[in-house]
Design a protein around this motif. Structure first.
Motif, PDB file in Angstrom:
ATOM      1  N   ILE A  36       0.745  -1.274   0.047  1.00 33.73           N
ATOM      2  CA  ILE A  36       0.058   0.090  -0.077  1.00 33.73           C
ATOM      3  C   ILE A  36       0.904   1.067  -0.153  1.00 33.73           C
ATOM      4  O   ILE A  36       0.701   2.267  -0.831  1.00 33.73           O
ATOM      5  CB  ILE A  36      -1.133   0.001   1.286  1.00 33.73           C
ATOM      6  CG1 ILE A  36      -1.975  -1.056   0.937  1.00 33.73           C
ATOM      7  CG2 ILE A  36      -1.518   1.288   1.331  1.00 33.73           C
ATOM      8  CD1 ILE A  36      -2.992  -1.403   2.047  1.00 33.73           C
ATOM      9  N   ASP A  49       2.507   1.636  -3.618  1.00 34.24           N
ATOM     10  CA  ASP A  49       1.258   2.152  -4.439  1.00 34.24           C
ATOM     11  C   ASP A  49       1.053   3.637  -4.222  1.00 34.24           C
ATOM     12  O   ASP A  49       0.649   4.332  -5.036  1.00 34.24           O
ATOM     13  CB  ASP A  49      -0.047   1.359  -4.223  1.00 34.24           C
ATOM     14  CG  ASP A  49       0.075   0.001  -4.733  1.00 34.24           C
ATOM     15  OD1 ASP A  49       1.033  -0.326  -5.554  1.00 34.24           O
ATOM     16  OD2 ASP A  49      -0.803  -0.628  -4.302  1.00 34.24           O
ATOM     17  N   ASP A  50       1.003   4.140  -3.007  1.00 36.56           N
ATOM     18  CA  ASP A  50       0.747   5.394  -2.846  1.00 36.56           C
ATOM     19  C   ASP A  50       1.997   6.343  -3.343  1.00 36.56           C
ATOM     20  O   ASP A  50       1.624   7.331  -3.883  1.00 36.56           O
ATOM     21  CB  ASP A  50       0.426   5.795  -1.276  1.00 36.56           C
ATOM     22  CG  ASP A  50       0.271   7.299  -0.977  1.00 36.56           C
ATOM     23  OD1 ASP A  50      -0.504   7.747  -1.771  1.00 36.56           O
ATOM     24  OD2 ASP A  50       0.578   7.763  -0.106  1.00 36.56           O
ATOM     25  N   LEU A  64       1.636   6.195  -6.926  1.00 36.66           N
ATOM     26  CA  LEU A  64       0.838   7.371  -7.411  1.00 36.66           C
ATOM     27  C   LEU A  64       1.263   8.938  -7.441  1.00 36.66           C
ATOM     28  O   LEU A  64       1.177   9.353  -8.188  1.00 36.66           O
ATOM     29  CB  LEU A  64      -0.488   7.166  -6.537  1.00 36.66           C
ATOM     30  CG  LEU A  64      -1.761   7.917  -6.798  1.00 36.66           C
ATOM     31  CD1 LEU A  64      -2.480   7.478  -7.994  1.00 36.66           C
ATOM     32  CD2 LEU A  64      -2.726   7.607  -5.775  1.00 36.66           C
ATOM     33  N   ASN A  65       1.712   9.151  -6.455  1.00 33.56           N
ATOM     34  CA  ASN A  65       2.110  10.484  -6.270  1.00 33.56           C
ATOM     35  C   ASN A  65       3.551  11.090  -7.138  1.00 33.56           C
ATOM     36  O   ASN A  65       3.695  12.031  -7.616  1.00 33.56           O
ATOM     37  CB  ASN A  65       2.331  10.992  -4.760  1.00 33.56           C
ATOM     38  CG  ASN A  65       0.936  10.980  -4.165  1.00 33.56           C
ATOM     39  OD1 ASN A  65       0.095  12.040  -4.733  1.00 33.56           O
ATOM     40  ND2 ASN A  65       0.446  10.047  -3.806  1.00 33.56           N
ATOM     41  N   MET A 123      -7.837   6.802  -1.183  1.00 31.79           N
ATOM     42  CA  MET A 123      -8.470   5.310  -1.677  1.00 31.79           C
ATOM     43  C   MET A 123      -7.989   4.349  -0.760  1.00 31.79           C
ATOM     44  O   MET A 123      -6.851   4.303  -0.277  1.00 31.79           O
ATOM     45  CB  MET A 123      -7.760   5.064  -3.286  1.00 31.79           C
ATOM     46  CG  MET A 123      -8.168   5.644  -4.233  1.00 31.79           C
ATOM     47  SD  MET A 123      -7.013   5.333  -5.679  1.00 31.79           S
ATOM     48  CE  MET A 123      -6.193   7.030  -5.525  1.00 31.79           C
ATOM     49  N   GLY A 124      -8.737   3.265  -0.438  1.00 31.57           N
ATOM     50  CA  GLY A 124      -8.275   2.222   0.408  1.00 31.57           C
ATOM     51  C   GLY A 124      -7.495   1.248  -0.197  1.00 31.57           C
ATOM     52  O   GLY A 124      -6.404   0.714   0.271  1.00 31.57           O
ATOM     53  N   GLN A 130      -5.260   0.237  -4.499  1.00 27.61           N
ATOM     54  CA  GLN A 130      -4.931   0.555  -5.847  1.00 27.61           C
ATOM     55  C   GLN A 130      -6.202   0.114  -6.822  1.00 27.61           C
ATOM     56  O   GLN A 130      -6.559   0.860  -7.784  1.00 27.61           O
ATOM     57  CB  GLN A 130      -3.915  -0.213  -6.276  1.00 27.61           C
ATOM     58  CG  GLN A 130      -3.397  -0.119  -7.510  1.00 27.61           C
ATOM     59  CD  GLN A 130      -2.699   1.328  -8.156  1.00 27.61           C
ATOM     60  OE1 GLN A 130      -2.270   1.888  -7.328  1.00 27.61           O
ATOM     61  NE2 GLN A 130      -3.210   1.605  -9.333  1.00 27.61           N
ATOM     62  N   ARG A 133      -8.799   3.049  -8.010  1.00 24.14           N
ATOM     63  CA  ARG A 133      -8.126   4.024  -8.952  1.00 24.14           C
ATOM     64  C   ARG A 133      -9.274   4.629  -9.653  1.00 24.14           C
ATOM     65  O   ARG A 133      -9.393   5.729  -9.783  1.00 24.14           O
ATOM     66  CB  ARG A 133      -7.083   3.544  -9.557  1.00 24.14           C
ATOM     67  CG  ARG A 133      -6.407   4.618 -10.240  1.00 24.14           C
ATOM     68  CD  ARG A 133      -5.733   5.655  -9.531  1.00 24.14           C
ATOM     69  NE  ARG A 133      -5.443   6.769 -10.414  1.00 24.14           N
ATOM     70  CZ  ARG A 133      -4.150   6.782 -11.025  1.00 24.14           C
ATOM     71  NH1 ARG A 133      -3.201   5.710 -11.011  1.00 24.14           N
ATOM     72  NH2 ARG A 133      -3.839   7.756 -11.727  1.00 24.14           N
ATOM     73  N   HIS A 149      -4.402   9.823  -2.666  1.00 24.16           N
ATOM     74  CA  HIS A 149      -3.558   8.964  -2.082  1.00 24.16           C
ATOM     75  C   HIS A 149      -4.219   7.333  -1.799  1.00 24.16           C
ATOM     76  O   HIS A 149      -5.472   7.441  -1.888  1.00 24.16           O
ATOM     77  CB  HIS A 149      -3.295   9.733  -0.710  1.00 24.16           C
ATOM     78  CG  HIS A 149      -2.207  10.583  -0.530  1.00 24.16           C
ATOM     79  ND1 HIS A 149      -0.945  10.511  -0.707  1.00 24.16           N
ATOM     80  CD2 HIS A 149      -2.554  12.027  -0.562  1.00 24.16           C
ATOM     81  CE1 HIS A 149      -0.083  11.569  -0.697  1.00 24.16           C
ATOM     82  NE2 HIS A 149      -1.231  12.558  -0.651  1.00 24.16           N
ATOM     83  N   ILE A 150      -3.311   6.776  -1.470  1.00 23.93           N
ATOM     84  CA  ILE A 150      -3.736   5.491  -1.288  1.00 23.93           C
ATOM     85  C   ILE A 150      -3.222   5.195   0.031  1.00 23.93           C
ATOM     86  O   ILE A 150      -2.139   5.300   0.522  1.00 23.93           O
ATOM     87  CB  ILE A 150      -2.928   3.980  -2.135  1.00 23.93           C
ATOM     88  CG1 ILE A 150      -3.507   4.427  -3.765  1.00 23.93           C
ATOM     89  CG2 ILE A 150      -3.468   2.961  -1.768  1.00 23.93           C
ATOM     90  CD1 ILE A 150      -2.662   3.577  -4.766  1.00 23.93           C
ATOM     91  N   SER A 193      -4.799   2.432   3.773  1.00 21.44           N
ATOM     92  CA  SER A 193      -5.664   1.509   4.245  1.00 21.44           C
ATOM     93  C   SER A 193      -5.754   1.829   5.759  1.00 21.44           C
ATOM     94  O   SER A 193      -4.899   1.807   6.354  1.00 21.44           O
ATOM     95  CB  SER A 193      -5.312   0.181   3.939  1.00 21.44           C
ATOM     96  OG  SER A 193      -6.182  -0.819   4.873  1.00 21.44           O
TER      97      SER A 193
END
Lengths: 161, 161, 161, 161, 161, 161, 161, 161
Positions: free
Chosen positions: B150, B153-154, B157-158, D9-10, D12, D15, D35-36, D38
Motif C-alpha cells: 500500500i 502504491d501510494d 501514484l504521487n 483510496m483504500g 489501488q 483508482r 492518495h492510497i 488503508s
C-alpha cells in the motif's frame, strides 16, 4: 393402523412450533411422535432415531423444525426414504434470511418447505391421503370447511353492511 | 511437525474455493489435507473423517466449504474440539442470503466465518501462530508485505501524478 | 499462566455484549481483559492498547465488539498477529445489513465472525485448546454437556408424552 | 489559491472511482491530490497523511473511496475537522449491503455519503462555493447546463415526434 | 399402473423448468403429464384441468411452475386433495423476492416449496414411495448412488493429491 | 453574522427529527431556521422558500428531512447552489429500503446523506468551519470531547474491573 | 348514479384495511361494496362475484386486499375489464418481501399497486374523475386541502419559533 | 376525440421504457405524447407541462418513468387531477430497492405502480375504458387474445407430447 408423523425439533426451544403441527395433524388421523435432536450437536442420536423409524412399516412423513441455520431438515432428508417437510419458525433477524437455509438444498436433498405449522400438517395429510381413504376424507372436509368459512364471512359482511 | 489444515468440501463443485485456501495456506507453513463429504448425504463418512483427524496429535484447524445451505460447517464444529473456519463460496442468488446459513448458529456451535479463501488461510495461520513460532514469523512477513504494498502504491501514484 | 482474551468495545454501549463474552469465557479457563476504544475516534489509543497486548508473552485472542459500521474488527486484525474474533451486536435496522461491515474484509484482514457472544468465547477456547490441555478439557466438557442436554430433553419429552 | 480536494483510496483497486471524482472536480476549480492508504492495514500512514493535509491552510474537502467494509471514511472523518465525502464504489455482492458500512456511523462521525463520483465532486464544489465565488460560479454554470440539457432533450423529442 | 405427476406451467416460458422436472421424474417410475394454464388469465381452464385429473384414480402429485408472482401453486393447492409441489424458477430481480409468493401461503393452502427441479421430482418420488414399492426402490437407488458419488469423489481427490 | 442552517421538513410529522438536528446545530454556532414544505404537494411553496434563502448573503447549508420516498432532498439540491444534507428518519418498513430514495440520485443532484440527526449538524458545522474560525473551534472541541469520553470510559472500566 | 368501488378482501382478517379504503372513498362520492373471497380457496365464488359486478352498468374500480402471497389482485385483474387497485396490507415478515407478489405481474395482468388505503381511494377517485365532474371536484378539494395543511403547518411553525 | 396518454420521462435515458409504453398504448386507441422533464432539475418546466395538459379537455392519464430515486411520479401526482401511473425501469442495483421510491408515497399522493411497460399501457386502457366504448372493446380483445394464447399453447404442448 394410522400413518405416522414424526416431528423432529432441533432443540427444546422449538416445542411450541412442534405442538402447533401436532395439534393440526392429530384430528386428521395421524399418529404423532415428537423428538428432540440436533444435526449439529447430536448427529448420531438423530441418525439412530431415523433408522429406528425407517424400519417401522407404517407410512411416515417427517416434519423437521429448526431455527437459525436449519441443518436438520436436509440432514434428515438425506437419511430417509420417506418425505420430509421443513417447517422452521419464521425467522425474525436479518430480514428473515434464515429461511434460505431451509430452501437452498443441494442436488438429491428435497425437503418440502412449508412456513405455517398447520399447513405443514395439511401437507402431510395430503401425502398420506394418496393411499389412506380416511385421511383423504379428512382433507376433503378440512378444505370444504375452509371454503365455507369464507362464503359465510362474505354473506355476514353483506347482511351486516 | 507442521500443523495441519483440513479442508472439507461439501461436493466436488467446491474444489476451486478449496484450492484457493490451500494455495494461500501452504506457503505459510501448514500441511494441507482436502476431503469431500456431505453432511446431508454422507454424514457417517464425514463423522469418520473427523474422528480420524481428531485422533491425530498435530494441531489442527478445519476449513469447511459448502455452498447453498451450509450444514457442513456447524456439523463439523459440533463434532470436533479444534477450531473450524467456515469459508462458503459467496452466494449469487437471493441477495446472497445463503451466507446466513453459515452465521446463524445455535448455542455451542461456533465456526469462524470468513468470506475470502486467502483470508481463511490467514486466520488459520494466526491461530497456529499462537504456539508455532515459524508460522508466527510467516504471518508477520505476510502482514508487513501487505502494508508495504500500500505504501508503495501510494508513492507510485504521487510520483506518477 | 492462563491464556488471555482481550475484549475490545467500540463504545460503552457495547458493554452488555462484552460481558456476555466474558461470562462465557472465564469458566473455560481464560483471563479476560476489557477495553473501550473507537477505531473512528481514538485510533491512536486503540493502536497503543494493541501494541501493549501484543508484547505480552501470553497466548492471546482478541474479541472486537462494535455496532453499526464495524471498523474496529478489521482495524484490530490489521494491527496484530493474534487471531481476532468479530462479535458485533446483531443489528436491528436495515434488515441487519450492518453485519456485512464485519464480513466484507479486504485481502489480508481476516477476523473470524461469530454472532453469538457465548459462541465467540467458545471459539476462543477452541483456539487456545490447540496448545492448552486444560482448556481442551474444558471445551470437551462443554460440548459433552451440550449434547447430553439434548438427549435428556428428548428423553423427557417422550417420557412426558 | 484554489481549494483542495484530497481523494483517499483504500487500495489501488479504487483508482477508477478516484479518477472519476477527480475528472469532475478539476474543471470546477479545485486542486486535486490522490492518495492510497488503508485504515485496516496502514492506519498510521493514513493518520500521517491527514495530519499533513490538516496543517495545510487551504480549504479542504476529503473524498474517501473504499469498497467492501468501508472503515476509511469514518476513520478519516474522526481525524479531521474538514468535511469528508464517502464515495464508495457501488457494491455488487449481497444486494449491495456494503453501502451500510458507509452510512451506519456512530455519534460524532459524519461523512457525507454520495454514490456517484461526479456527484461527489459536485458536493465538494457546493461546499467550497460557500466561500469561493469562482467555484460558486462554476456550480451555477454546471446546474444551468444540466437543466438546459433536459429542456433541449424535451424539445428535440417533440420536434422529432 | 404408474402414479402420475402432473406438471402445470403458468406459461410457455416455463417449459425449460418443466422439462427438467419431467426428465428427473420419468426414470423414477412416474407417468408425467404437462399442461399450460394461468391462474390469472385462464382460471376456469386450470380448474377444469384439475377437476379432470382429480377424478383420475391414479395416485397424483402436482408440480406447479410459475415465475414472477406465483398464484398458480396456491390456486392449484386449494382446488385439489393431492399434494402440490411449487417449483418456481429461481427469480433474478429484486433479490429473488418473488420466492415469497410461493412461500407466504394463507391457512389451508399448503404447497411444498422446492427450488431445484430435480429435487421436486425426488420429493414427488418420496411421496409416491409411501405406497409404491417400485418407486421406493428407485428412491433408495438414487440416494445410494448420490452417496457413492461423494465417496468416490473423496477417494479420487486423495489418490490424486 | 452566524452562518445559517435551513432545515426543511416534508411534513409536520418530521418535526422530532428536525428538532434533533437543530439542538445539535445551535451550540456549534449556527443560526437555524425551520420550514415545512412538500416537494410532492407544495412544490411552488418550496421553490419560493429556497429562492428567498438563496438570496440571503449568509453562508447556508440546507438539511432536508422527509420520510418514505424522499423527493425533497433531490428537489432542494437541484434548486440551490448551497450544499444540501439529506437526513431522513431511519425507515422501519421494507427493511429500511426507503433510504435508497435519498441515495440513488441522478447526475447533477448531490445531497449528502447522513443518517443521524446530530451527525447531520456536525457535517454542517464542518462545512461552515472551512471559512468560519468560531465554528472550526466548536468542531474541534466537539471532537476532542468525544475522544475524551471514550478514553475516560476505558479508564473507568479498568479501574472498576 | 354514483360510480362503484368494489373492495374485495382475501379473508375476514383484511377487514381493517378494507374499512380504511371505504372510509376515504365514500366522502369523495363513490358507492362502496365489500366482499370476502379467496382466489386460492374459493376461486369460483370470486369469479361469480366479478361476473355479477362486470354486468353492472355503473363505472367500477376494484380494490383488492390480500396479505401474504397476493393472488387475488392478479386473479381479479385477469377476469375484469375495469381497473384493479391492489392495496395489500404492508407486510411485516421477510423485510416486507410479500409486496412483490402484488408487483411482479405477468404480461396482460396490470393491477395498480398503491400501499396506503386512503391513497388507494384517492386513485380510484382520480380514475372516476375522468368522466365524473362531481368526483373531479372532490379530488380538487382534497388536494387543495392537503396543500393548505402544509402551508398552515409551515406558518404555524414560524410564528411559534 | 381519442383520450390522451402523456408519458413523462425523467431523462433521455428513459426513452426505451417510454417507447415500450407508447407501442402498447397506441394500438388500444390512445393518443400518446412524450416529454422529458426532471422533478429534481427542471421542476418549473415539468409544472408548466402539467398545467398545459391539465387544461386540455381530453381524458388524460400520465405515465411517469424515472429511474433511481423516483421523485417524478409523486411530483406529477401532486400537481394533477388525472391519474398517474408510475412505471420505473426495474432497478438493478441494491436488490432493486429503488422501487420503493415509487411505492412509499405520503398521504394524498397516489400514483399507481406498474412494473411492466405494456402493463402500464393496459392499465391506462382499462381506466379510459370506463368511459370510452372503443377502448373498452380493445381491452376485451386484448384479454381474450391473451387467454387464447395460453389455451393454444396448452393444446400444442399436448398434441406434441
Amino acid at each position: 393402523m394410522k400413518p405416522l408423523l414424526v416431528i423432529l425439533m432441533g432443540s427444546q426451544a422449538d416445542r411450541k412450533q412442534a405442538d402447533a403441527v401436532a395439534e393440526a395433524a392429530r384430528p386428521m388421523g395421524m399418529d404423532v411422535k415428537m423428538h428432540i435432536g440436533s444435526a449439529h450437536k447430536t448427529a448420531t442420536h438423530v441418525l439412530n432415531l431415523l433408522k429406528m423409524y425407517e424400519s417401522d412399516p407404517r407410512p411416515k412423513v417427517y416434519v423437521t423444525i429448526a431455527g437459525r441455520s436449519n441443518a436438520l431438515s436436509g440432514f434428515t432428508d438425506g437419511a430417509v426414504i420417506s418425505p420430509v417437510i421443513a417447517c422452521p419458525p419464521i425467522p425474525e433477524k436479518f430480514g428473515g434470511a434464515d429461511i434460505f437455509s431451509s430452501l437452498s438444498m443441494p442436488s438429491g436433498i428435497a425437503p418440502a418447505v412449508v412456513l405455517d405449522p398447520a399447513n405443514a400438517a395439511l401437507l402431510a395429510a395430503k401425502i398420506f391421503a394418496l393411499s389412506d381413504p380416511d385421511i383423504r376424507e379428512a382433507v376433503k372436509e378440512f378444505q370444504d370447511s375452509a371454503r365455507q368459512k369464507i362464503l359465510d364471512d362474505d354473506t355476514a359482511l353483506n347482511v351486516e353492511g
